[in-house]
Design a protein around this motif. Structure first.
Motif, short mmCIF file in Angstrom:
data_model
loop_
_atom_site.label_atom_id
_atom_site.label_comp_id
_atom_site.label_asym_id
_atom_site.label_seq_id
_atom_site.Cartn_x
_atom_site.Cartn_y
_atom_site.Cartn_z
N ASP A 34 -20.51 -104.48 -16.09
CA ASP A 34 -20.49 -105.95 -16.02
C ASP A 34 -19.18 -106.43 -15.42
O ASP A 34 -19.15 -107.37 -14.61
CB ASP A 34 -20.62 -106.56 -17.43
CG ASP A 34 -22.03 -106.47 -17.98
OD1 ASP A 34 -22.91 -105.92 -17.29
OD2 ASP A 34 -22.24 -106.96 -19.10
N MET A 35 -18.08 -105.81 -15.85
CA MET A 35 -16.77 -106.26 -15.37
C MET A 35 -16.66 -106.07 -13.85
O MET A 35 -16.06 -106.88 -13.16
CB MET A 35 -15.64 -105.49 -16.09
CG MET A 35 -15.60 -105.74 -17.57
SD MET A 35 -15.43 -107.51 -17.93
CE MET A 35 -16.24 -107.63 -19.52
N LEU A 36 -17.26 -104.99 -13.34
CA LEU A 36 -17.22 -104.76 -11.89
C LEU A 36 -18.01 -105.84 -11.15
O LEU A 36 -17.54 -106.41 -10.17
CB LEU A 36 -17.78 -103.37 -11.54
CG LEU A 36 -17.03 -102.16 -12.10
CD1 LEU A 36 -17.69 -100.88 -11.62
CD2 LEU A 36 -15.57 -102.17 -11.68
N VAL A 37 -19.22 -106.13 -11.63
CA VAL A 37 -20.05 -107.10 -10.89
C VAL A 37 -19.53 -108.53 -11.03
O VAL A 37 -19.77 -109.37 -10.16
CB VAL A 37 -21.56 -107.04 -11.27
CG1 VAL A 37 -22.16 -105.71 -10.91
CG2 VAL A 37 -21.80 -107.38 -12.72
N LEU A 38 -18.82 -108.80 -12.11
CA LEU A 38 -18.30 -110.16 -12.31
C LEU A 38 -16.94 -110.36 -11.65
O LEU A 38 -16.40 -111.47 -11.65
CB LEU A 38 -18.19 -110.46 -13.83
CG LEU A 38 -19.52 -110.63 -14.57
CD1 LEU A 38 -19.30 -110.57 -16.08
CD2 LEU A 38 -20.20 -111.93 -14.17
N GLY A 39 -16.35 -109.30 -11.12
CA GLY A 39 -15.03 -109.44 -10.49
C GLY A 39 -13.93 -109.71 -11.50
O GLY A 39 -12.99 -110.47 -11.24
N ALA A 40 -14.03 -109.07 -12.69
CA ALA A 40 -13.05 -109.30 -13.76
C ALA A 40 -11.70 -108.69 -13.42
O ALA A 40 -11.59 -107.79 -12.57
CB ALA A 40 -13.58 -108.69 -15.06
N SER A 41 -10.68 -109.21 -14.12
CA SER A 41 -9.34 -108.68 -13.96
C SER A 41 -8.76 -108.42 -15.35
O SER A 41 -9.00 -109.20 -16.27
CB SER A 41 -8.51 -109.73 -13.21
OG SER A 41 -7.20 -109.33 -13.13
N TYR A 42 -8.05 -107.31 -15.51
CA TYR A 42 -7.51 -106.94 -16.82
C TYR A 42 -6.02 -107.26 -16.87
O TYR A 42 -5.27 -106.89 -15.96
CB TYR A 42 -7.71 -105.44 -17.07
CG TYR A 42 -9.16 -104.98 -17.04
CD1 TYR A 42 -10.20 -105.87 -17.31
CD2 TYR A 42 -9.48 -103.66 -16.77
CE1 TYR A 42 -11.52 -105.44 -17.29
CE2 TYR A 42 -10.81 -103.23 -16.74
CZ TYR A 42 -11.82 -104.12 -17.00
OH TYR A 42 -13.12 -103.71 -16.97
N HIS A 43 -5.60 -107.93 -17.95
CA HIS A 43 -4.18 -108.22 -18.15
C HIS A 43 -3.58 -107.11 -19.01
O HIS A 43 -4.06 -106.86 -20.12
CB HIS A 43 -4.02 -109.59 -18.83
CG HIS A 43 -2.61 -110.08 -18.83
ND1 HIS A 43 -1.94 -110.42 -17.66
CD2 HIS A 43 -1.72 -110.26 -19.83
CE1 HIS A 43 -0.71 -110.79 -17.95
NE2 HIS A 43 -0.55 -110.70 -19.26
#
Ligand SMILES: Cc1cc2nc3c(=O)[nH]c(=O)nc-3n(C[C@H](O)[C@H](O)[C@H](O)COP(=O)(O)OP(=O)(O)OC[C@H]3O[C@@H](n4cnc5c(N)ncnc54)[C@H](O)[C@@H]3O)c2cc1C
Length: 287
Positions: A128-137
């Motif tokens: 999900d994080m890949l398809v949503l373009g997420a970024s990790y802090h």
């Protein structure tokens, strides 16, 4: 079934947690929900001398909307994701995925931070994080930095996390209203990790796919973004030929392990089926 002895630390700030983790080094492990780490300790497969419990750090909790982004604290549990109106409204694929993770007991304790930061490529939230373009802090002894999810997973049991670093929050751009989505997961039984799973986020216009992103779970040493598969359906009405091409392009990048969930060819085959089903179900939502 009894873990070895360890010292327990309960910091109340990220700075203190980072200081403890970097000072204590390899002998220390962060403790989130404990659902992965504690069983490993009971089996003596993990023998940390220090546990740094993250539950006392209020800053690591919560789901907030900030402009066109949703920021989720690392210690937010799967259950809290399911209870969130903001997630249901802005990022419904996370809700759909969380419902397919294990069972309510695990979801009450398991945290999203660990689900994406831990190196298990069977963790469903990673696609999900890949398809949503997420970024990790990330915060560590050398300061804070943001790493896109697409650059975080670097190999088997290997991520961009440096020693002493914690993933503190996840920032996700909100897809446009009315976007289509689906998470399809084949598992052997309730509570099992995926034999194969696929995440799709897309938009449609005039009956054709306008934008599309496809992610794969547990089909390689890392979660995968299936870019050629997505390209195969953009501009099409998801006719059978386009779906077949997308499944074949996705299968071409899969390299699952042969394990109790099945041999390689079987897992790739059902991986292609998960991609097809996720695309079809997402399109059904768009129409
Ligand atoms: C029976 C069972 C079935 C499951 N099935 C599924 C499933 O189908 N799909 C799925 O996606 N997941 C599944 N899970 C995993 C679950 O969703 C959680 O991801 C997992 O339990 C770990 O989360 P936790 O918060 O308990 O982490 P913990 O066990 O507390 O932490 C494990 C390790 O993760 C690292 N870590 C934790 N938080 C951070 C952080 N913020 N920054 C850096 N490192 C961190 C640390 O090294 C820590 O030691 C299952 C778990 C169980 C026990």
């Amino acid at each position: 079934m009894i873990p070895g002895s360890f010292s327990y630390h309960r910091p109340t700030s990220v700075a203190d947690a980072v200081k403890l983790l970097s000072t204590l080094g390899d002998d220390a492990r962060p403790l989130a929900g404990g659902h992965s780490l504690v069983p490993m300790m009971k089996l003596r497969l993990a023998t940390p001398e220090h546990l740094v419990d993250l539950h006392g750090i209020g800053d690591l909790k919560g789901i907030t909307r900030s402009g066109n982004k949703v920021v989720i604290g690392a210690m937010t549990t799967q259950h809290e994701l399911l209870a969130s109106d903001e997630i249901a409204k802005s990022l419904p694929i996370l809700r759909e995925t969380a419902l397919l993770i294990a069972d309510p007991q695990v979801r009450y304790m398991g945290t999203i931070g660990c689900n994406v930061a831990n190196v298990d490529h069977g963790n469903d939230m990673t696609a999900d994080m890949l398809v949503l373009g997420a970024s990790y802090h990330l915060q560590g002894p050398n300061g804070a930095r943001d790493v896109p999810a697409t650059e975080f997973y670097q190999g088997a049991y290997f991520t961009a996390l440096e020693p002493g670093e914690l993933l503190t929050s996840i920032s996700i751009p909100v897809p446009e209203p009315g976007h289509a989505y689906a998470y399809e997961k084949l598992k052997r039984k309730v509570g099992d990790y995926a034999t194969a799973a696929a995440a799709v986020v897309m938009t449609m216009s005039g009956g054709k796919v306008a934008t599309c992103s496809i992610g794969l779970t547990n089909l390689s040493e890392t979660p995968l973004l299936a870019e050629d598969a997505a390209k195969a359906v953009i501009g099409t009405s998801l006719d059978p030929a386009a779906l077949k091409q997308a499944a074949a392009a996705a299968e071409a990048i899969m390299s699952p392990a042969a394990d109790a969930r099945g041999p390689v060819e079987y897992r790739k085959h059902v991986g292609g089926i998960m991609v097809t089903r996720a695309l079809q179900r997402a399109a059904g939502r768009a129409r």
